[in-house]
Design a protein around this motif. Structure first.
Motif, PDB file in Angstrom:
ATOM      1  N   PHE A   1     -14.492   2.765  -3.153  1.00 41.40           N
ATOM      2  CA  PHE A   1     -13.143   2.224  -3.273  1.00 41.40           C
ATOM      3  C   PHE A   1     -12.925   1.101  -2.257  1.00 41.40           C
ATOM      4  O   PHE A   1     -12.363   0.055  -2.570  1.00 41.40           O
ATOM      5  CB  PHE A   1     -12.110   3.333  -3.077  1.00 41.40           C
TER       6      PHE A   1
ATOM      7  N   VAL B   1       0.841  -1.207   0.000  1.00 45.97           N
ATOM      8  CA  VAL B   1       0.000   0.000   0.000  1.00 45.97           C
ATOM      9  C   VAL B   1       0.871   1.250   0.000  1.00 45.97           C
ATOM     10  O   VAL B   1       0.559   2.233  -0.672  1.00 45.97           O
ATOM     11  CB  VAL B   1      -0.978  -0.008   1.191  1.00 45.97           C
TER      12      VAL B   1
ATOM     13  N   SER C   1     -10.266  -8.353  -3.100  1.00 45.06           N
ATOM     14  CA  SER C   1      -9.536  -9.235  -2.195  1.00 45.06           C
ATOM     15  C   SER C   1     -10.144 -10.631  -2.187  1.00 45.06           C
ATOM     16  O   SER C   1      -9.429 -11.626  -2.133  1.00 45.06           O
ATOM     17  CB  SER C   1      -9.501  -8.656  -0.781  1.00 45.06           C
TER      18      SER C   1
ATOM     19  N   PHE D   1      -4.088   1.590  -6.200  1.00 42.32           N
ATOM     20  CA  PHE D   1      -4.254   0.881  -4.933  1.00 42.32           C
ATOM     21  C   PHE D   1      -4.823  -0.517  -5.135  1.00 42.32           C
ATOM     22  O   PHE D   1      -4.585  -1.407  -4.326  1.00 42.32           O
ATOM     23  CB  PHE D   1      -5.159   1.678  -3.985  1.00 42.32           C
ATOM     24  N   VAL D   2      -5.577  -0.698  -6.193  1.00 39.80           N
ATOM     25  CA  VAL D   2      -6.149  -2.022  -6.466  1.00 39.80           C
ATOM     26  C   VAL D   2      -5.027  -3.037  -6.690  1.00 39.80           C
ATOM     27  O   VAL D   2      -5.142  -4.196  -6.284  1.00 39.80           O
ATOM     28  CB  VAL D   2      -7.116  -1.955  -7.674  1.00 39.80           C
TER      29      VAL D   2
ATOM     30  N   GLY E   1     -12.265  -2.730  -3.138  1.00 43.15           N
ATOM     31  CA  GLY E   1     -11.064  -3.381  -2.614  1.00 43.15           C
ATOM     32  C   GLY E   1     -11.384  -4.679  -1.903  1.00 43.15           C
ATOM     33  O   GLY E   1     -10.673  -5.682  -2.060  1.00 43.15           O
TER      34      GLY E   1
ATOM     35  N   TYR F   1      -5.796   6.654   0.432  1.00 42.85           N
ATOM     36  CA  TYR F   1      -6.451   7.410  -0.645  1.00 42.85           C
ATOM     37  C   TYR F   1      -7.093   8.669  -0.080  1.00 42.85           C
ATOM     38  O   TYR F   1      -6.926   9.764  -0.625  1.00 42.85           O
ATOM     39  CB  TYR F   1      -7.486   6.523  -1.330  1.00 42.85           C
TER      40      TYR F   1
ATOM     41  N   VAL G   1      -3.902  -4.294  -3.363  1.00 39.35           N
ATOM     42  CA  VAL G   1      -4.863  -5.230  -2.782  1.00 39.35           C
ATOM     43  C   VAL G   1      -4.768  -6.586  -3.480  1.00 39.35           C
ATOM     44  O   VAL G   1      -4.783  -7.640  -2.828  1.00 39.35           O
ATOM     45  CB  VAL G   1      -6.293  -4.657  -2.861  1.00 39.35           C
TER      46      VAL G   1
ATOM     47  N   SER H   1      -5.609   1.025   2.132  1.00 43.07           N
ATOM     48  CA  SER H   1      -5.628   1.764   0.874  1.00 43.07           C
ATOM     49  C   SER H   1      -6.683   2.861   0.884  1.00 43.07           C
ATOM     50  O   SER H   1      -6.442   3.971   0.405  1.00 43.07           O
ATOM     51  CB  SER H   1      -5.908   0.816  -0.294  1.00 43.07           C
TER      52      SER H   1
ATOM     53  N   SER I   1      -6.975  -3.378   1.790  1.00 39.27           N
ATOM     54  CA  SER I   1      -8.053  -2.566   1.242  1.00 39.27           C
ATOM     55  C   SER I   1      -8.414  -1.422   2.191  1.00 39.27           C
ATOM     56  O   SER I   1      -8.587  -0.271   1.761  1.00 39.27           O
ATOM     57  CB  SER I   1      -9.276  -3.446   0.982  1.00 39.27           C
TER      58      SER I   1
ATOM     59  N   SER J   1      -6.145   6.643  -8.182  1.00 38.26           N
ATOM     60  CA  SER J   1      -6.485   5.746  -7.070  1.00 38.26           C
ATOM     61  C   SER J   1      -6.545   4.288  -7.496  1.00 38.26           C
ATOM     62  O   SER J   1      -6.473   3.390  -6.656  1.00 38.26           O
ATOM     63  CB  SER J   1      -7.822   6.152  -6.466  1.00 38.26           C
TER      64      SER J   1
END
Length: 170
Positions: free
Chosen positions: A95, A20, A103, A43-44, A99, A70, A47, A66, A63, A40
């Motif tokens: 988001f 992250v 996951s 960030f995925v 996430g 964010y 995750v 993140s 997640s 953003s």
């Protein structure tokens, strides 16, 4: 893949935090230098990496982390957990939901990979067993090879009992 790591081993959570952190740095640079509206999405990747490497629980942790990163670094006011624009409240919430969903998908892929590896190992053990049976010279050698193979396949001790003089013998 769905169980959390052992409490005595926090390295999975530290690795997820590192993922992250790298994603945050990358998204921050993209946002400030290029002004990309969807920075953003980086960030995925963090995750997904956490889900594939450590499973669902660590990925949910990634997640949550993140979503916080964010909010803190990429929404106004910057460097604050306050959100002034209602659209950003929804963005952070969605988001977080995305996430968590990612996951789950990543953890399922990890679980399927682990199952495939185990099945490949079992198939190799069975193939070795059949090769050993072809070269076996007697019932005793077949029994030894059978018990060794069963031990490997069942992850337990195994013995083969055969009749000898009216009694069972190992």
């Amino acid at each position: 893949a769905l169980r959390p790591p052992r409490p005595s081993d926090p390295s999975a959570y530290a690795a997820a935090a590192l993922f992250v952190g790298i994603a945050t740095l990358f998204a921050y640079v993209l946002d400030r230098s290029l002004g990309l509206p969807n920075a953003s999405i980086v960030f995925v990747l963090a995750v997904i990496a956490a889900a594939l490497r450590y499973g669902a629980v660590v990925a949910v942790f990634a997640s949550l982390l993140s979503a916080l990163a964010y909010n803190y670094f990429l929404t106004q006011p910057y460097f604050s957990f306050q959100i002034y624009d209602p659209r950003n409240v929804w963005a952070v919430f969605l988001f977080l939901v995305a996430g968590i969903a990612v996951s789950g998908v990543g953890a399922r892929a990890r679980a399927q990979t682990l199952i495939a590896r185990r099945q490949a190992k079992q198939a190799a053990d069975l193939q070795d067993f059949t090769g050993d049976l072809v070269g076996a010279r007697g019932a005793g050698e077949v029994a030894v090879k059978a018990s060794e193979t069963l031990s490997r396949l069942l992850y337990a001790r195994a013995v083969v009992l055969t009749p000898a003089h009216g009694e069972l013998a190992i």
